[in-house]
Design a protein around this motif. Sequence first.
Motif, mmCIF file in Angstrom:
data_model
loop_
_atom_site.group_PDB
_atom_site.id
_atom_site.type_symbol
_atom_site.label_atom_id
_atom_site.label_comp_id
_atom_site.label_asym_id
_atom_site.label_seq_id
_atom_site.Cartn_x
_atom_site.Cartn_y
_atom_site.Cartn_z
ATOM 1 N N UNK A 1 4.694 13.701 -1.320
ATOM 2 C CA UNK A 1 4.006 13.635 -2.612
ATOM 3 C C UNK A 1 3.318 12.272 -2.781
ATOM 4 N N UNK A 2 4.064 11.312 -3.301
ATOM 5 C CA UNK A 2 3.459 9.991 -3.510
ATOM 6 C C UNK A 2 3.440 9.165 -2.220
ATOM 7 N N UNK A 3 4.222 9.570 -1.247
ATOM 8 C CA UNK A 3 4.387 8.763 -0.037
ATOM 9 C C UNK A 3 3.647 9.345 1.161
ATOM 10 N N UNK B 1 -7.868 9.122 -4.293
ATOM 11 C CA UNK B 1 -7.233 9.581 -5.538
ATOM 12 C C UNK B 1 -6.254 8.573 -6.133
ATOM 13 N N UNK B 2 -6.317 8.443 -7.440
ATOM 14 C CA UNK B 2 -5.338 7.666 -8.207
ATOM 15 C C UNK B 2 -4.429 8.673 -8.918
ATOM 16 N N UNK B 3 -3.506 8.175 -9.708
ATOM 17 C CA UNK B 3 -2.531 9.041 -10.394
ATOM 18 C C UNK B 3 -3.219 10.157 -11.192
ATOM 19 N N UNK C 1 1.900 2.401 -0.840
ATOM 20 C CA UNK C 1 1.833 2.348 0.619
ATOM 21 C C UNK C 1 1.407 3.665 1.249
ATOM 22 N N UNK C 2 1.046 4.622 0.406
ATOM 23 C CA UNK C 2 0.592 5.914 0.930
ATOM 24 C C UNK C 2 -0.843 5.791 1.433
ATOM 25 N N UNK C 3 -1.291 6.823 2.129
ATOM 26 C CA UNK C 3 -2.665 6.815 2.629
ATOM 27 C C UNK C 3 -3.658 6.757 1.466
ATOM 28 N N UNK C 4 -3.300 7.383 0.348
ATOM 29 C CA UNK C 4 -4.175 7.349 -0.817
ATOM 30 C C UNK C 4 -4.152 5.978 -1.484
#
Length: 398
Positions: free
Chosen positions: A244-246, A178-180, A162-165
């Motif tokens: 970070x992820x969010x 970007x992915x992981x 659900x992040x912008x990325x």
Amino acid sequence: MKCVWGFAIMLLAATAALSQDDRCVSCHGSQRPADQANAQIIDTTVLKSSVHAAVSCTECHAIDPDMPHRGNRTVYCARCHGKEAESFNKSPHVLGRKENIEKLPTCITCHGGHDVLAIKDPNSRTNHRNAVRICIGCHEDQQVTEQALKLPKPAVIKAYENSVHGRALMIEGKANAPACVDCHGSHSFLASDDPESPVYKTHIAATCGRCHHEIAQTYTESVHGQALSQGVMDSPTCTSCHGEHDIRPHADPESRVYKTSVSRTCSDCHASEKVVAKYGLKADRISTFQESFHGAAGALGDTRVANCSSCHGVHDIYPQDDSRSLINAANIDRTCGQCHEGLPQSFTKGAVHTSASVKESGGKFYVRQFYIWFISIIILAFIVYRVLEYKRRIKRVQ
């Protein structure tokens, strides 16, 4: 002549490999003999469609077809992919497997077995978009998280979706989002506390800068970036403010850098007793802002009033004595003028971060003291009046 010999050798090698593969398929194909009923069936159609279609079986499998090899599942990816294997062997994934956490991923977990496709193939397991599902799949696997105690909570990893990325990549289909692997690396996946990790604190700006070049450069020159480069590990980096992820868009009310949330994000450091005391920062920056009209209006949800970044900058925050600083004496009129048009020259001469609770604030302090006493006396007088009034009524009844 040499070319002819070379071609002949290659042809013989290819013929030998094909012949060898035919022998493997004779046992592992769909038409296997009855005495090989337990042999694993290999889907040759899938294999021929894979990126390894031209690779012979024994180039990957440590097997002599002439010798019994039941249960031998050893695969040598490193024979061809030495650089990737060297990097992978340093990863927490391999180190965890050495500690008997068997569900941690191997090459096959991510890339597949006989169905390995090129990364650019949209159907590849490691295609930029698909790889995210592999990472999340493991990181929310309860068996893995119960054994690998250092892993972040599944919800922390899953927040990427659900992040912008995550939304840009997974929902909007923006392939350059970007992915992981873009942040953590594709094979080493070093932990964030490893100084060689791309997500180690001093490397985060450079990692984010692969996509956000100008912002990273601006941050690097800022007071925060300079402090971090000098080893001040408490100085914030990109993830300190954005998450970070969010990470959410700055216009999202749930973002840590949404207009009404900025002061709360800045307070992580500037209201921290530990940080303030350690670096000699002024401890009242956040409390005095919250006490101000700007702070009070922002706390009530007004997005028009100034927040920390309105005056100090966003990624370009500099010390006040730096001529680039928005609160430098030479720039303060222009900074306030962003919101307050037609300001008198004396407007910016007063102190900013002041508290009505301290005498040094001058008039602000005395005005507050006046109202405290005035209101207190009014309330006390009203109470006395009501008491006397009740006594009078009681006497009248008697």
